[in-house]
Design an enzyme around this catalytic site. Structure first.
Site, PDB file in Angstrom:
ATOM      1  N   ASN A 276       0.837  -1.200   0.000  1.00 52.85           N
ATOM      2  CA  ASN A 276       0.000   0.000   0.000  1.00 52.85           C
ATOM      3  C   ASN A 276       0.874   1.253   0.000  1.00 52.85           C
ATOM      4  OD1 ASN A 276      -2.553  -1.179  -0.075  1.00 52.85           O
ATOM      5  ND2 ASN A 276      -2.605  -1.468   2.136  1.00 52.85           N
ATOM      6  N   GLU A 399       3.574  -3.604  -8.816  1.00 55.38           N
ATOM      7  CA  GLU A 399       2.996  -3.251  -7.511  1.00 55.38           C
ATOM      8  C   GLU A 399       1.480  -3.084  -7.598  1.00 55.38           C
ATOM      9  OE1 GLU A 399       4.948  -0.830  -4.681  1.00 55.38           O
ATOM     10  OE2 GLU A 399       6.906  -1.083  -5.618  1.00 55.38           O
TER      11      GLU A 399
END
Length: 418
Positions: A276, A399
């Site tokens: 995150n 990602e």
């Protein structure tokens, strides 16, 4: 209250810089007290000094090597050394461990500024700071921090090893296994698409110690290259070619039990939380890339004349440039909003996904337009503008793909409105 600066800002020289020298102060960003609110593009003096320092480093040291590194598909060792010497590989790390002890936003600033010149160098700095260093700072024991963080701050590159051939977006389907053997763990398996892996010396490896528990068996281990990590294949890529992306093999890799980070079976928690934060770093990389392409192309449109006037002043072109500037600014606001929310201890998962998704979209759009604005010149490798476009594509993939970001955002919206 601001702490006294631990590092003095010094003019950057193209020549070698003494080890441990820092080019920005380590004072953390502190919000102004009182009722007044700051705009998202308000930065502390320390953060602004960092931006200027990284701009000089990127322009003077990285810039002259960009094309050669891209053509050779290899990072210049002097660039890697320079990143460490300038204090850019331990931005949030404590001074006690050789770092700059600065803010998360400072790391985002550095990533953005490096990407304006070379996204390959930017992602090296990004992964090292927002993934590797952060795991040690947040989840390692004091003894582990004392051992590893000084090395990561001073001269040893880190690599984050999660993805596998069958484990991409579904990160927890990984097949790498670890089995306890006395006071060691024996790791077997392989990883793919691992950033920084060719130059790295310290690796965070995610392996499952108990497949019967599913993702709750995933554990994070720290290993070094000299333990026997095999660099099996270095990928040849469309973009960010100087950034190494390799396949790694582990054949009875023996890792001390003391090298478990965060506790047995808690690797999934580490990965979710760290990715995150890492997405804000990728957003900053794509933001910087878009700005770099814009900066390279727009001046040309005002110097190149056709039909008696600069091409950039024709309404069709002028409107495209204006729209691109707006798009870049929206990406910037999303990115720094996510960074500030993270610093303030607020939830930021949705905001990070939004920033990462939109910055990736804008990076592709603006870099593609930049080629068109500069015509045939932009299509050549000589200007470096086409490289920004090639580098931009990865933003929609690593990602967390763009679809994964949209899925994350949609879940938050569903939760809010249903």
């Amino acid at each position: 209250m601001l702490r006294p600066a631990l590092r003095a800002v010094k003019p950057l020289r193209a020549s070698a810089v003494a080890p441990r020298a820092r080019t920005f102060t380590s004072t953390r960003h502190v919000r102004n007290e009182g009722p007044s609110l700051n705009s998202l593009d308000t930065f502390s003096d320390e953060e602004q000094m960092l931006r200027e320092s990284v701009q000089r480093f990127a322009t003077d040291i990285v810039g002259p090597k960009v094309r050669e590194m891209d053509e050779k598909e290899q990072m210049d060792p002097t660039v890697v050394k320079g990143l460490f010497e300038q204090g850019l590989m331990g931005i949030e790390t404590s001074a006690e461990h050789g770092g700059a002890e600065s803010s998360f936003t400072s790391a985002i600033i550095a990533i953005e500024e490096l990407a304006k010149v070379d996204p390959s160098v930017s992602v090296m700095c990004d992964v090292h700071n927002t993934l590797v260093n952060t795991i040690f700072r947040k989840y390692a024991t004091k003894e582990q921090q004392d051992k590893w963080l000084p090395q990561l701050s001073e001269n040893k590159l880190g690599s984050f090893c999660l993805s596998e051939s069958a484990s991409g977006s579904d990160a927890f389907a990984l097949q790498t296994r670890a089995k306890k053997d006395g006071d060691h763990w024996i790791i077997n398996g392989s990883k793919m698409w691992i950033t920084n892996s060719y130059e790295a010396e310290i690796f965070l490896i995610f392996a499952n110690i108990d497949p019967s528990k599913g993702y709750k068996g995933i554990t994070c281990f720290v290993a070094t290259k000299d333990m026997g990590i095999q660099i099996a294949k270095k990928e040849q890529k469309l973009g960010i070619r100087a950034s190494s992306t390799c396949t790694l093999n582990f054949d009875d890799l023996k890792v001390p039990a003391a090298n478990v980070i965060g506790g047995e079976g808690l690797g999934y928690k580490l990965a979710i939380e760290i990715l995150n934060e890492g997405r804000i770093g990728i957003a900053a990389q794509m933001l910087g890339l878009a700005q770099g392409a814009f900066n390279a192309a727009v001046p040309y449109t005002y110097s190149r004349s056709q039909f008696g006037q600069p091409v950039g002043t024709f309404q069709g072109m002028a409107f495209q440039i204006a729209q691109a500037a707006i798009d870049i600014e929206t990406a910037r606001l999303l990115t720094y909003n996510a960074a500030r929310r993270k610093e303030e201890g607020k939830s930021f998962t949705k905001e990070a996904a939004m920033a990462k998704y939109w910055s990736s979209v804008i990076a592709q759009r603006v870099s593609g337009q930049a080629i068109e604005w500069t015509g045939g010149v932009g299509f050549t490798r000589e200007t470096g503008i086409e490289k920004f476009w090639r580098d931009s594509k990865i933003g929609a993939i690593y990602e967390g793909t763009s679809n994964i970001q949209l899925q994350t955002i949609a879940k938050f919206i569903q939760k809010e409105y249903s």
